[in-house]
Scaffold this motif. Structure first.
Motif, PDB file in Angstrom:
ATOM      1  N   GLY A  28      28.567  57.637  38.523  1.00 38.08           N
ATOM      2  CA  GLY A  28      28.103  58.674  38.826  1.00 38.08           C
ATOM      3  C   GLY A  28      27.435  58.777  40.519  1.00 38.08           C
ATOM      4  N   GLY A  29      26.608  57.790  40.224  1.00 41.97           N
ATOM      5  CA  GLY A  29      25.588  57.222  41.367  1.00 41.97           C
ATOM      6  C   GLY A  29      26.334  56.814  42.888  1.00 41.97           C
ATOM      7  N   GLN A  30      27.556  56.117  42.339  1.00 42.45           N
ATOM      8  CA  GLN A  30      28.492  55.785  43.396  1.00 42.45           C
ATOM      9  C   GLN A  30      29.112  56.970  44.178  1.00 42.45           C
ATOM     10  OE1 GLN A  30      31.591  53.257  41.628  1.00 42.45           O
ATOM     11  NE2 GLN A  30      30.013  51.665  40.996  1.00 42.45           N
ATOM     12  N   ALA A  72      17.027  52.591  45.722  1.00 40.75           N
ATOM     13  CA  ALA A  72      18.146  53.573  46.260  1.00 40.75           C
ATOM     14  C   ALA A  72      19.142  53.721  45.131  1.00 40.75           C
ATOM     15  CB  ALA A  72      18.719  53.013  47.563  1.00 40.75           C
ATOM     16  N   ASN A  73      19.433  52.872  44.483  1.00 40.41           N
ATOM     17  CA  ASN A  73      20.094  52.785  43.281  1.00 40.41           C
ATOM     18  C   ASN A  73      19.889  53.759  42.291  1.00 40.41           C
ATOM     19  OD1 ASN A  73      22.253  51.091  44.622  1.00 40.41           O
ATOM     20  ND2 ASN A  73      21.685  49.313  43.158  1.00 40.41           N
ATOM     21  N   GLU A  74      18.507  53.691  41.824  1.00 37.88           N
ATOM     22  CA  GLU A  74      17.906  54.548  40.867  1.00 37.88           C
ATOM     23  C   GLU A  74      18.155  56.025  41.525  1.00 37.88           C
ATOM     24  OE1 GLU A  74      13.752  54.821  39.254  1.00 37.88           O
ATOM     25  OE2 GLU A  74      14.943  54.060  37.690  1.00 37.88           O
ATOM     26  N   LEU A  75      17.796  56.314  42.531  1.00 41.02           N
ATOM     27  CA  LEU A  75      17.523  57.420  43.256  1.00 41.02           C
ATOM     28  C   LEU A  75      19.097  58.108  43.178  1.00 41.02           C
ATOM     29  CD1 LEU A  75      16.158  59.556  45.153  1.00 41.02           C
ATOM     30  CD2 LEU A  75      16.774  58.419  46.959  1.00 41.02           C
ATOM     31  N   ARG A  76      20.050  57.293  43.776  1.00 45.92           N
ATOM     32  CA  ARG A  76      21.403  57.965  43.481  1.00 45.92           C
ATOM     33  C   ARG A  76      21.794  58.378  42.127  1.00 45.92           C
ATOM     34  NH1 ARG A  76      25.146  54.043  46.834  1.00 45.92           N
ATOM     35  NH2 ARG A  76      26.658  55.282  46.263  1.00 45.92           N
ATOM     36  N   ASN A  77      21.430  57.226  41.265  1.00 46.40           N
ATOM     37  CA  ASN A  77      21.801  57.449  39.895  1.00 46.40           C
ATOM     38  C   ASN A  77      21.102  58.889  38.970  1.00 46.40           C
ATOM     39  OD1 ASN A  77      23.147  55.178  39.694  1.00 46.40           O
ATOM     40  ND2 ASN A  77      21.608  54.011  38.777  1.00 46.40           N
ATOM     41  N   ASN A  78      19.938  59.276  39.788  1.00 44.36           N
ATOM     42  CA  ASN A  78      19.042  60.247  39.364  1.00 44.36           C
ATOM     43  C   ASN A  78      19.563  61.621  39.850  1.00 44.36           C
ATOM     44  OD1 ASN A  78      17.506  59.012  37.700  1.00 44.36           O
ATOM     45  ND2 ASN A  78      16.027  58.624  39.041  1.00 44.36           N
ATOM     46  N   ALA A  79      20.270  61.420  41.227  1.00 41.01           N
ATOM     47  CA  ALA A  79      20.813  62.477  41.877  1.00 41.01           C
ATOM     48  C   ALA A  79      22.145  63.048  41.150  1.00 41.01           C
ATOM     49  CB  ALA A  79      21.196  62.269  43.375  1.00 41.01           C
ATOM     50  N   ALA A  80      22.862  62.033  40.771  1.00 47.66           N
ATOM     51  CA  ALA A  80      24.084  62.329  40.008  1.00 47.66           C
ATOM     52  C   ALA A  80      23.919  62.862  38.603  1.00 47.66           C
ATOM     53  CB  ALA A  80      24.977  60.992  39.881  1.00 47.66           C
ATOM     54  N   ALA A  81      22.824  62.599  37.985  1.00 48.76           N
ATOM     55  CA  ALA A  81      22.333  62.972  36.732  1.00 48.76           C
ATOM     56  C   ALA A  81      22.062  64.693  36.757  1.00 48.76           C
ATOM     57  CB  ALA A  81      21.355  62.242  36.078  1.00 48.76           C
ATOM     58  N   MET A  82      21.462  64.972  37.872  1.00 45.03           N
ATOM     59  CA  MET A  82      21.240  66.209  38.440  1.00 45.03           C
ATOM     60  C   MET A  82      22.361  67.246  38.622  1.00 45.03           C
ATOM     61  SD  MET A  82      17.631  65.654  40.614  1.00 45.03           S
ATOM     62  CE  MET A  82      17.419  67.306  41.131  1.00 45.03           C
ATOM     63  N   GLY A  83      23.513  66.356  38.903  1.00 41.36           N
ATOM     64  CA  GLY A  83      24.460  67.362  39.471  1.00 41.36           C
ATOM     65  C   GLY A  83      25.050  67.275  40.884  1.00 41.36           C
ATOM     66  N   GLY A  84      24.340  66.334  41.574  1.00 43.97           N
ATOM     67  CA  GLY A  84      24.303  66.299  43.072  1.00 43.97           C
ATOM     68  C   GLY A  84      25.159  65.538  43.462  1.00 43.97           C
TER      69      GLY A  84
END
Length: 117
Positions: A28-30, A72-84
């Motif tokens: 999802g983060g990708q 940055a990877n964790e930020l992208r993963n967390n954004a994806a988990a929020m639906g972003g």
């Protein structure tokens, strides 16, 4: 005696190496991208996300750009988990002169948007 000491040193090295790995980018983060321009009205602001990577064992300049890459990877993963799927206004609070010399944690914060593809 000598074999026992060598085996102990190898085990300790493997344990330390395991602790120093960075955050891995999820599938999802990708799909989350960073943008410089504020997303338009067609995008929905979902909130703020953070990402953090410890530098204690890995240091600032480790594999794949070090701890900032892990944050940055964790930020992208967390954004994806929020639906972003878009991150805007990303900053790195706490990065200062001291963090260039001492292995402190790297942190990134950004606004998460959901935009049409």
């Amino acid at each position: 005696m000598r074999i026992t000491v060598s085996a102990g040193m190898v085990a300790a090295a493997l344990l330390l190496a395991g602790c120093s790995t960075g955050n891995q980018l999820s599938s999802g983060g990708q799909n989350v991208r960073f943008v410089e321009d504020k997303p338009g009205a067609e995008c929905q602001l979902l909130g703020t996300a953070t990402g953090e990577q410890s530098n204690w064992l890995s240091g600032q300049h480790g594999e794949e750009g070090g701890s900032m890459r892990g944050a940055a990877n964790e930020l992208r993963n967390n954004a994806a988990a929020m639906g972003g799927n878009v991150l805007y206004g990303v900053t790195s609070p706490g990065q200062n002169l001291l963090s260039s010399f001492v292995p402190t944690a790297s942190k990134m914060v950004g606004q998460v948007y959901k935009c049409p593809n």
